[in-house]
Write a protein that holds these residues in place. Structure first.
Motif, PDB file in Angstrom:
ATOM      1  N   ASP A 480       2.189  -0.998  13.979  1.00  0.00           N
ATOM      2  CA  ASP A 480       0.865  -0.816  14.221  1.00  0.00           C
ATOM      3  C   ASP A 480       0.253   0.019  13.008  1.00  0.00           C
ATOM      4  O   ASP A 480      -0.669  -0.110  12.255  1.00  0.00           O
ATOM      5  N   ALA A 481       1.296   1.025  12.577  1.00  0.00           N
ATOM      6  CA  ALA A 481       1.005   1.816  11.432  1.00  0.00           C
ATOM      7  C   ALA A 481       0.809   1.147   9.998  1.00  0.00           C
ATOM      8  O   ALA A 481       0.142   1.386   9.377  1.00  0.00           O
ATOM      9  N   GLN A 482       1.982   0.024   9.851  1.00  0.00           N
ATOM     10  CA  GLN A 482       1.666  -0.784   8.741  1.00  0.00           C
ATOM     11  C   GLN A 482       0.360  -1.660   8.774  1.00  0.00           C
ATOM     12  O   GLN A 482      -0.349  -2.061   7.667  1.00  0.00           O
ATOM     13  N   ALA A 483       0.079  -1.812   9.879  1.00  0.00           N
ATOM     14  CA  ALA A 483      -1.410  -2.944  10.039  1.00  0.00           C
ATOM     15  C   ALA A 483      -2.435  -2.143   9.718  1.00  0.00           C
ATOM     16  O   ALA A 483      -3.505  -2.320   8.948  1.00  0.00           O
ATOM     17  N   GLN A 484      -2.270  -0.744  10.021  1.00  0.00           N
ATOM     18  CA  GLN A 484      -3.435   0.239   9.624  1.00  0.00           C
ATOM     19  C   GLN A 484      -3.624   0.582   8.286  1.00  0.00           C
ATOM     20  O   GLN A 484      -4.653   0.657   7.569  1.00  0.00           O
ATOM     21  N   GLN A 485      -2.413   0.723   7.648  1.00  0.00           N
ATOM     22  CA  GLN A 485      -2.260   0.768   6.293  1.00  0.00           C
ATOM     23  C   GLN A 485      -2.766  -0.368   5.471  1.00  0.00           C
ATOM     24  O   GLN A 485      -3.469  -0.066   4.365  1.00  0.00           O
ATOM     25  N   LEU A 486      -2.516  -1.621   6.096  1.00  0.00           N
ATOM     26  CA  LEU A 486      -2.972  -2.715   5.375  1.00  0.00           C
ATOM     27  C   LEU A 486      -4.640  -2.669   5.485  1.00  0.00           C
ATOM     28  O   LEU A 486      -5.213  -3.187   4.623  1.00  0.00           O
ATOM     29  N   ALA A 487      -5.257  -2.314   6.628  1.00  0.00           N
ATOM     30  CA  ALA A 487      -6.708  -2.351   6.674  1.00  0.00           C
ATOM     31  C   ALA A 487      -7.105  -1.211   5.727  1.00  0.00           C
ATOM     32  O   ALA A 487      -8.262  -1.496   5.225  1.00  0.00           O
ATOM     33  N   LEU A 488      -6.620  -0.232   5.568  1.00  0.00           N
ATOM     34  CA  LEU A 488      -7.031   1.105   4.791  1.00  0.00           C
ATOM     35  C   LEU A 488      -6.991   0.436   3.369  1.00  0.00           C
ATOM     36  O   LEU A 488      -7.916   0.601   2.366  1.00  0.00           O
ATOM     37  N   ALA A 489      -5.909  -0.348   2.940  1.00  0.00           N
ATOM     38  CA  ALA A 489      -5.838  -0.930   1.602  1.00  0.00           C
ATOM     39  C   ALA A 489      -6.946  -1.893   1.281  1.00  0.00           C
ATOM     40  O   ALA A 489      -7.437  -1.875   0.180  1.00  0.00           O
ATOM     41  N   ARG A 490      -7.398  -2.664   2.231  1.00  0.00           N
ATOM     42  CA  ARG A 490      -8.519  -3.634   2.229  1.00  0.00           C
ATOM     43  C   ARG A 490      -9.627  -2.776   2.150  1.00  0.00           C
ATOM     44  O   ARG A 490     -10.538  -3.434   1.163  1.00  0.00           O
ATOM     45  N   LEU A 491      -9.970  -1.796   2.559  1.00  0.00           N
ATOM     46  CA  LEU A 491     -11.086  -0.937   2.428  1.00  0.00           C
ATOM     47  C   LEU A 491     -11.337  -0.584   0.912  1.00  0.00           C
ATOM     48  O   LEU A 491     -12.137  -0.657   0.218  1.00  0.00           O
ATOM     49  N   LEU A 492      -9.973  -0.246   0.288  1.00  0.00           N
ATOM     50  CA  LEU A 492      -9.919   0.389  -0.889  1.00  0.00           C
ATOM     51  C   LEU A 492     -10.253  -0.595  -1.900  1.00  0.00           C
ATOM     52  O   LEU A 492     -11.027  -0.437  -2.746  1.00  0.00           O
ATOM     53  N   LEU A 493      -9.573  -1.807  -1.672  1.00  0.00           N
ATOM     54  CA  LEU A 493     -10.151  -2.895  -2.615  1.00  0.00           C
ATOM     55  C   LEU A 493     -11.513  -3.236  -2.631  1.00  0.00           C
ATOM     56  O   LEU A 493     -12.180  -3.864  -3.450  1.00  0.00           O
ATOM     57  N   ALA A 494     -12.227  -3.112  -1.386  1.00  0.00           N
ATOM     58  CA  ALA A 494     -13.661  -3.466  -1.354  1.00  0.00           C
ATOM     59  C   ALA A 494     -14.572  -2.435  -2.068  1.00  0.00           C
ATOM     60  O   ALA A 494     -15.640  -3.040  -2.310  1.00  0.00           O
ATOM     61  N   ALA A 495     -14.082  -1.400  -2.314  1.00  0.00           N
ATOM     62  CA  ALA A 495     -14.808  -0.348  -2.867  1.00  0.00           C
ATOM     63  C   ALA A 495     -16.298  -0.124  -2.485  1.00  0.00           C
ATOM     64  O   ALA A 495     -17.017  -0.418  -3.206  1.00  0.00           O
ATOM     65  N   PRO A 496     -16.242   0.050  -1.344  1.00  0.00           N
ATOM     66  CA  PRO A 496     -17.702   0.214  -0.593  1.00  0.00           C
ATOM     67  C   PRO A 496     -18.413   1.816  -0.961  1.00  0.00           C
ATOM     68  O   PRO A 496     -17.486   2.598  -1.643  1.00  0.00           O
ATOM     69  N   GLU A 497     -19.524   1.726  -1.029  1.00  0.00           N
ATOM     70  CA  GLU A 497     -20.129   3.020  -1.135  1.00  0.00           C
ATOM     71  C   GLU A 497     -20.097   4.174  -0.011  1.00  0.00           C
ATOM     72  O   GLU A 497     -20.090   5.382   0.159  1.00  0.00           O
ATOM     73  N   LEU A 498     -20.146   3.491   1.323  1.00  0.00           N
ATOM     74  CA  LEU A 498     -19.781   4.089   2.552  1.00  0.00           C
ATOM     75  C   LEU A 498     -18.607   3.589   3.234  1.00  0.00           C
ATOM     76  O   LEU A 498     -18.589   2.326   3.479  1.00  0.00           O
ATOM     77  N   ALA A 499     -17.681   4.652   3.687  1.00  0.00           N
ATOM     78  CA  ALA A 499     -16.554   4.042   4.402  1.00  0.00           C
ATOM     79  C   ALA A 499     -16.720   4.934   5.641  1.00  0.00           C
ATOM     80  O   ALA A 499     -16.896   5.916   5.845  1.00  0.00           O
ATOM     81  N   ILE A 500     -16.503   4.180   6.825  1.00  0.00           N
ATOM     82  CA  ILE A 500     -16.544   4.477   8.240  1.00  0.00           C
ATOM     83  C   ILE A 500     -15.139   4.330   8.647  1.00  0.00           C
ATOM     84  O   ILE A 500     -14.755   3.035   8.934  1.00  0.00           O
ATOM     85  N   LEU A 501     -14.568   5.165   8.965  1.00  0.00           N
ATOM     86  CA  LEU A 501     -13.210   5.204   9.765  1.00  0.00           C
ATOM     87  C   LEU A 501     -13.472   5.503  11.253  1.00  0.00           C
ATOM     88  O   LEU A 501     -13.690   6.819  11.640  1.00  0.00           O
ATOM     89  N   ASP A 502     -13.527   4.750  12.156  1.00  0.00           N
ATOM     90  CA  ASP A 502     -13.576   4.917  13.737  1.00  0.00           C
ATOM     91  C   ASP A 502     -12.253   4.901  14.378  1.00  0.00           C
ATOM     92  O   ASP A 502     -11.592   4.017  14.769  1.00  0.00           O
TER      93      ASP A 502
END
Length: 590
Positions: A480-502
């Protein structure tokens, strides 16, 4: 779209809506459809040569003028006409099949595209099984009907029209005899069209309910095992499956009754033509050869008429599925970008800041989940939202992200917005595939940099083939922790202006909590951030904290300001502090 509004099911299109949508999808294929008609008519006309030649041969034999040359000539003509007619029918079917599948592919793409953009609460209210059934069972039903429906609609209709014309040209009483029996077919169709659609619709709904039960059992597998609910879920699936079986038996009963009526029409048709032929020959108004030709034409007619009637049976099932598929494509969905939403509320673009003005939101006709919420987030600022379970935190995040359109008020957010929840998904494929979903042009160096920033670089050493390792279903299973890290890495690569972490790092009570918090800090650095905090340690490091209760913001300020106010947040913090020693990783605030 009353069905959706009432929460019973996703929208089901009417017959006229489905016809308009299918006709629109045929744009670009209409020349091929015209070719189907031309080739089909040509083939049908050629096929009429056989019964005419046989009738002519009968009259020549009765008159004693037939010889070997006559037989050979007529045989050759019939052989050529049969070959040409079969070839024309085959070409028409191939052309029609190609158009059919091209239109179906376009409809399927629109169905999937719209399904992914449907508001989350709409899908949840209808049940995800309904959407899954439409994108699987209904698509399969339409595709599987092609071998039956296409020949009937391309050949049978043309054969009926052209053969009736040939019968009338031969001797109009024969056509009249056939016309006398047409009311039997008409009454059969009237009965079926009243009965069939209701039965097929009930069968499709039963399939949707069964799919919903299966999906819920699969998604809640851990809960089912943890609470010993296996037998209960098994019974629920069995009950839903039996409802499908009962509805299927109803459809088969209707089909049997339909067949009986068709057999009656066939017997009456043959009897009428034979009686008319007898009287015409007896009066000298027709010949045995003409009567033979008429009977052969009628026999040629009966097969396509029955095919056409049978295909209407299949067509009812197809139309029921098409109506459900088209219904999804006609539903209003979320827009992938920040454009005005349906209803009173509105979501509009902004450079980098977030502004929520008097926003209200409710699920369907339920009570308000958000009540006149006003919130501003400056560009580059990090804001945490805390509160008890049911306070409206996740709903606020979904409204700001554009997942749910606000029922009232106005939301302004950046054009590039990404939201991550605690329910992260690892797609079946390579690790590289999972990372490049949000950045298709990213290099391997970019991927490794993102993994390193989120503390997941060690993952590459744990998996056998590095970035080429298969993960997800059928591959290397991530924690579960690795999957969450993977999701956060995806967000970093997407380079959004607004990041929402629910609650995107909701590993409370685990040894990975601190690591995930650091990963979250890394992806929020340099961009506007909204954090639905699962642990108050996450909220404490944010620039500002918002406390929610019953859909309203009751407190707002920095960590120190809210502690000094000695109100709700300070009580939550005191409980958090006292629990940190009791539980590794601290106490989570719902």
């Amino acid at each position: 779209m009353t069905e959706t509004d009432s929460g019973e099911a996703l929208f089901v299109a009417s017959g006229s809506q489905t016809a308009r949508e299918v006709w629109r999808l045929t744009r670009g294929h209409r020349s091929a459809l015209a070719a189907v008609v031309v080739v089909g008519v040509t083939g049908t006309l050629v096929n009429l040569i056989v019964p005419v030649a046989i009738g002519h041969l009968v009259d020549r034999v009765r008159a004693g003028t037939a010889d070997l040359g006559t037989v050979l000539t007529l045989s050759a003509v019939m052989l050529v006409s049969a070959v040409v007619g079969a070839a024309a029918a085959a070409v028409a079917i191939v052309l029609a099949t190609r158009v059919f599948h091209q239109v179906l592919a376009a409809l399927r793409e629109r169905l999937v595209e719209r399904g992914l953009l449907l508001p989350q609460h709409v899908v949840e209210r209808a049940g995800t099984g309904d959407l899954i059934s439409r994108t699987s069972d209904d698509v399969t039903a339409v595709a599987d009907a092609a071998p039956t429906v296409i020949p009937a609609l391309t050949v049978a209709v043309l054969t009926v029209v052209v053969s009736l014309g040939g019968l009338a040209a031969l001797e109009w009483p024969y056509a009249a005899a056939f016309a006398v029996v047409l009311p039997v077919y008409g009454l059969t169709m009237r009965w079926y069209l009243r009965t069939g659609p209701v039965v097929y619709r009930a069968e499709r709904m039963a399939m949707s309910e069964r799919a919903q039960q299966i999906v819920e059992s699969q998604r809640g597998y851990a809960t089912v095992l943890g609470f010993g609910l296996a037998q209960q879920r098994h019974q629920a699936v069995m009950r839903a499956s039996w409802r499908v079986a009962v509805q299927t038996l109803r459809t088969r009963t209707v089909q049997s009754m339909f067949n009986a009526r068709l057999n009656l029409g066939e017997c009456l048709t043959l009897a009428c033509v034979l009686v008319v032929g007898f009287f015409l020959i007896d009066r000298g108004d027709s010949t045995v050869g003409a009567a033979t030709t008429a009977m052969l034409l009628v026999l040629r007619l009966l097969e396509p008429v029955n095919q056409l009637m049978f295909v209407i049976d299949d067509l009812q099932s197809v139309l029921a599925s098409l109506n459900r598929m088209v219904g999804v494509t006609l539903m209003p969905g979320r827009t992938p970008g920040p454009v005005p939403a349906d209803g009173v509320g509105e979501v509009v673009p902004a450079p980098a800041a977030v502004q929520v003005s008097d926003v209200g939101f409710r699920y369907g006709t339920g009570p308000l989940v958000l009540d006149t919420v006003t919130l501003g987030i400056a560009a580059g600022q990090h804001v945490a939202v805390v509160g008890a379970s049911g306070a409206g935190k996740s709903t606020l995040a979904a409204v700001i992200a554009g997942i749910h359109p606000p029922s009232a008020g106005r939301v302004t957010r950046p054009g590039r917005t990404v939201v991550i929840t605690q329910e992260v998904h690892v797609f079946a494929g390579t690790l590289r595939d999972n990372l490049t979903l949000t950045a298709p042009d990213a290099t391997d160096h970019d991927l490794r940099t993102a993994l390193e920033a989120t503390g997941a670089s060690a993952l590459l050493g744990l998996v056998p083939d590095g970035l080429d390792t298969l993960v997800g279903a059928g591959g290397h299973l991530l924690t579960d922790a690795q999957a969450q890290q993977l999701a956060l890495a995806r967000l970093l690569l997407a380079a959004p202006e607004l990041a929402i972490l629910d609650e995107a790092t909701a590993e409370a009570g685990s040894s990975h909590a601190g690591q995930l918090d650091r990963a979250a800090d890394a992806v929020l650095a340099g961009r506007t951030g909204l954090v639905i905090a699962h642990r108050l340690s996450q909220a404490a490091v944010c620039d500002r904290i918002v406390v929610m209760e019953q859909g309203r913001i009751i407190e707002e300020g920095t960590h120190d300001e809210l502690l000094a106010a000695r109100s709700t947040y300070s009580s939550l913090w005191a409980a958090w502090e006292s629990g940190r020693g009791a539980r590794p990783g601290g106490v989570a605030v719902e």
